[in-house]
Write an enzyme that holds these catalytic residues in place. Structure first.
Site, PDB file in Angstrom:
ATOM      1  N   GLU A 144      14.228  -6.028  22.508  1.00  0.00           N
ATOM      2  CA  GLU A 144      13.635  -7.340  21.881  1.00  0.00           C
ATOM      3  C   GLU A 144      12.230  -7.073  21.327  1.00  0.00           C
ATOM      4  O   GLU A 144      11.261  -7.640  21.815  1.00  0.00           O
ATOM      5  CB  GLU A 144      13.435  -8.431  23.028  1.00  0.00           C
ATOM      6  CG  GLU A 144      14.747  -8.679  23.444  1.00  0.00           C
ATOM      7  CD  GLU A 144      14.682  -9.910  24.501  1.00  0.00           C
ATOM      8  OE1 GLU A 144      13.488 -10.229  24.958  1.00  0.00           O
ATOM      9  OE2 GLU A 144      15.695 -10.844  24.652  1.00  0.00           O
ATOM     10  N   GLU A 321      22.487  -9.817  25.732  1.00  0.00           N
ATOM     11  CA  GLU A 321      22.320 -10.455  26.842  1.00  0.00           C
ATOM     12  C   GLU A 321      22.821 -12.040  27.119  1.00  0.00           C
ATOM     13  O   GLU A 321      22.491 -12.510  25.993  1.00  0.00           O
ATOM     14  CB  GLU A 321      20.808 -10.417  27.392  1.00  0.00           C
ATOM     15  CG  GLU A 321      20.264  -9.102  27.323  1.00  0.00           C
ATOM     16  CD  GLU A 321      18.819  -8.895  27.423  1.00  0.00           C
ATOM     17  OE1 GLU A 321      18.233  -9.875  27.853  1.00  0.00           O
ATOM     18  OE2 GLU A 321      18.237  -7.961  27.385  1.00  0.00           O
TER      19      GLU A 321
HETATM   20  C1  GAL Z   1      15.218 -11.204  27.820  1.00  0.00           C
HETATM   21  C2  GAL Z   1      14.872  -9.684  28.226  1.00  0.00           C
HETATM   22  C3  GAL Z   1      15.495  -9.305  29.482  1.00  0.00           C
HETATM   23  C4  GAL Z   1      15.256 -10.407  30.604  1.00  0.00           C
HETATM   24  C5  GAL Z   1      15.979 -11.720  30.082  1.00  0.00           C
HETATM   25  C6  GAL Z   1      15.692 -12.781  31.147  1.00  0.00           C
HETATM   26  O1  GAL Z   1      14.482 -11.639  26.968  1.00  0.00           O
HETATM   27  O2  GAL Z   1      15.569  -8.896  27.356  1.00  0.00           O
HETATM   28  O3  GAL Z   1      14.883  -8.113  30.009  1.00  0.00           O
HETATM   29  O4  GAL Z   1      13.807 -10.385  30.661  1.00  0.00           O
HETATM   30  O5  GAL Z   1      15.312 -12.034  28.750  1.00  0.00           O
HETATM   31  O6  GAL Z   1      16.155 -13.956  30.532  1.00  0.00           O
END
Ligand code: GAL
Length: 658
Positions: A144, A321
């Site tokens: 990110e 994710e």
């Molecule tokens: C994202 C990040 C992950 C985790 C996640 C939690 O922004 O890439 O590592 O922190 O959020 O929602």
């Protein structure tokens, strides 16, 4: 393309004894991809040069043996503490001049050359070791970029690199940087801001009042190039040692760097979709609207990013994710309604995702994300999201192989325009992302499927409607390509307003070929002073006074032109409210032969070329064109070839023909 599911996993957080069982359960749930490693630097190299890759070898073997394909992340978003002792000046500095601290993540400066060398070193070690490993099926660079406000640093390293960047950008006759060229381009005669050499130029923070917008914009362009260069460094190392695709996981509503430029080096655009966190933190909406969708998310926000990042990935999109339950980081973190994890996943597939990967496998019992759900609870029992994931796995196994199709409507999105609006917003809250998103939502509420295109797009074949709001810098080439396109084109507000680096061009904007329209004056409006349109709807926030001989298609209640057109080119001199945008787009879509379906709030559709998907984000049933769309539901209809056509997907009715 066959759709697939995956999960994010942190073997370094759990005893090795549980890995095999975790892998077995992942495969058994229907997951095929697993992403690992992206924060593991301190366990791979606990002390400088002391390498411990044995555990990662074992984890990859264990996951691979269960039939899972591994995405290996480079760990550069989390430099270990010892790194700071080696490079005390590697921390980014915030706009207030304070270095950011150790103790979370993304604590590095993109411009720090020493840190870049450390990144190249660890990525080389990983690529040498795993580049040809049969279980490694993709890479992820870093994590990110830009999240936690980390693109812009006001450090000495950034300042040095900015001066080098400016020298290259403003060459004189001999080819070296010429400070007079820069002084001219920025208009530094104003307020006696002329420089005598590039070494006198600082960063645009801590100025007494607003810095020169040209200075701010160039700083943003520079910072974006630094992100692209940082990413490229890793990609070049990986490519030389591995043949599998390389992705990055972008975040929602991060506009500080040009994702198209970063994406050029990559094979896949991944992004991280957290609909409930985004609703609370990143979407402008009334409290009532936030309340209504608190457990579902905004019905357009995810779709917008799917469409944007599909373009960034040149057609290859992953959800690296996906929120599987409550998150921990927004102002409020409610649990999603039953069925929402499936709805979000299907929506991603409908917008072209190849893979939807959930964050994370097991909820952690410690540290920052202790309160963030996973597919498993901390005690390893199934969490509610897992049942939905199993169901999707069964459904995608039965779904057809799909190919991407061009949508009928296109919207241009330009990161450089976002920076220009930030450098010179002209009114509080006038934000480019929001402007484009407003246009996107209006079109989606009329049942349109949309492609988002980069500002470098020149082939507009097949689009019935092309929309370019707020594109402050437009080159002549783009103007000509739009004029030559077969579709109706809506340009503005503020499109073509500047040339080069924030200079007002003469003749005045928008200077579109064959369209006699001139923006004679601009103003920004308080939120409580909308200007009504004669046909319904209103101007809010930003307004232009238009002159010229082109036809007037829309005017204010007092007769001042708002939308003017000649041939296929339309210039819209205002930021319209949803009612105004919907009305104008309805007329234009119909004139282009595009089917307009007025959708209830919460209902959206998306065509993939062979399927039409209906999504109901709402908690009530809606009826649209004879279809009953239940609360939190997905309806998939096959549109090409097959007759039998409806497949209902919602929590209480598994795949069933209707
Ligand atoms: C994202 C990040 C992950 C985790 C996640 C939690 O922004 O890439 O590592 O922190 O959020 O929602």
């Amino acid at each position: 393309m066959k759709r697939a599911l995956g999960v994010c996993y942190y073997p370094e957080h759990w005893p090795q004894e549980v890995w095999a069982d975790d892998a077995r359960r992942m495969a058994e749930a229907g997951l095929t991809w697993v992403r690992i490693g992206e924060f593991a630097w301190s366990r791979l190299e606990p002390r400088p040069g002391e390498l411990r890759f044995g555990w990662l070898d074992a984890a990859i073997d264990t996951l691979g043996a269960a039939g899972l394909k591994v995405v290996l992340g480079t760990p550069t978003a989390t430099p270990p503490r010892w790194m700071l002792s080696r490079h005390p000046d590697m921390l980014a500095v915030d706009a207030g001049g304070r270095p950011r601290g150790f103790g979370s993540r993304r604590h590095y400066d993109f411009s720090h050359q020493g840190y870049r060398r450390e990144c190249a070193r660890i990525v080389t070690l990983l690529a040498d070791r795993y580049g040809r490993n049969p279980h490694i099926a993709a890479w992820q660079t870093d994590n990110e970029y830009g999240c936690h406000d980390t693109v812009h640093s006001y450090s000495a390293a950034a300042c040095d690199a900015f001066r080098r960047w400016l020298r290259a950008r403003y060459p004189g006759k001999g080819g070296d940087g010429d400070i007079e060229v820069l002084n001219g381009a920025w208009g530094n005669v104003f307020w006696s801001m002329d420089y005598r050499s590039f070494d006198e130029i600082g960063l645009p923070n801590l100025t007494v009042t607003q810095p020169n917008p040209a200075h701010s914009l160039d700083f943003r362009r520079f910072a974006s190039d630094e992100v692209a260069a940082f990413n490229r460094l890793q990609v070049d190392i990986l490519r030389a040692r591995s043949d599998v695709p390389i992705a990055h996981n972008y975040m929602g509503r991060v506009t500080g760097f040009d994702h198209f430029a970063v994406g050029e080096a990559l094979d896949i655009a991944g992004w991280d979709s957290y609909p409930l966190g985004f609703l609370e933190e990143r979407v402008e909406a009334t409290p009532a609207c936030k309340r209504r969708f608190a457990r579902q998310g905004n019905p357009d926000f995810q779709a917008f990013h799917h469409d944007l990042y599909r373009a960034v990935g040149r057609g290859r999109l992953w959800i690296m994710e996906q929120q599987p339950g409550p998150v921990n980081w927004a102002p409020y973190n409610p649990a999603p309604l039953p069925g929402m994890v499936r709805l979000w996943s299907w929506e991603a597939f409908a917008h072209g995702a190849e893979v939807v990967s959930y964050f994370r496998w097991r909820q952690t019992a410690q540290a920052q994300e202790q309160m963030h759900s996973g597919l498993l609870r901390p005690d390893s029992a199934d969490a509610p999201g897992l049942a939905e994931v199993r169901q999707i796995a069964t459904e995608i196994a039965a779904a057809p192989v799909v190919a991407a199709a061009r949508a009928p409507v296109a919207i241009l999105f330009d990161y450089d325009a976002d920076w220009a609006w930030r450098a010179q917003p002209h009114g509080r809250g006038l934000d480019y992302f929001r402007l484009v998103f407003d246009h996107y939502r209006a079109l989606r509420s009329l049942g349109q499927s949309i492609d988002i295109l980069p500002p470098t797009a020149r082939d507009f074949t097949g689009y019935g409607l092309i929309v370019a709001p707020g594109l402050i810098h437009m080159d002549d080439d783009l103007k000509a390509a739009l004029a030559a396109s077969g579709g109706a084109v809506v340009i503005g507000p503020r499109s073509g307003a500047c040339k080069g680096t924030m200079r007002t061009p003469v003749p005045l904007p928008p200077a579109l070929p064959g369209l006699d329209v001139t923006v004679a004056r601009v103003e920004s409006l308080r939120p409580d002073m909308p200007v009504a349109l004669a046909g319904g709807g209103a101007i809010t926030g930003y307004r232009e006074v238009l002159e010229g001989g082109a036809g007037v298609l829309e005017a204010t209640g007092t007769g001042e032109p708002v939308l003017m057109a000649a041939g296929n080119l339309h210039y819209l001199g205002a930021w319209l409210d949803p009612a105004g945008l919907r009305r104008i787009f309805t007329g234009l879509c119909r004139a282009q032969g595009l089917n307009v379906i007025e959708l209830p709030t919460g209902v959206r559709l998306r065509d993939t070329g062979v399927e039409r998907f209906w999504f109901n984000y709402d908690t009530e049933t809606h009826e649209v064109l004879g279809r009953k769309l239940g609360p939190v539901s997905v309806l998939r209809e096959k549109t090409a070839g097959e007759q039998d056509s409806r497949l209902s997907i919602h929590p209480h009715a598994d795949q069933s023909g209707t």
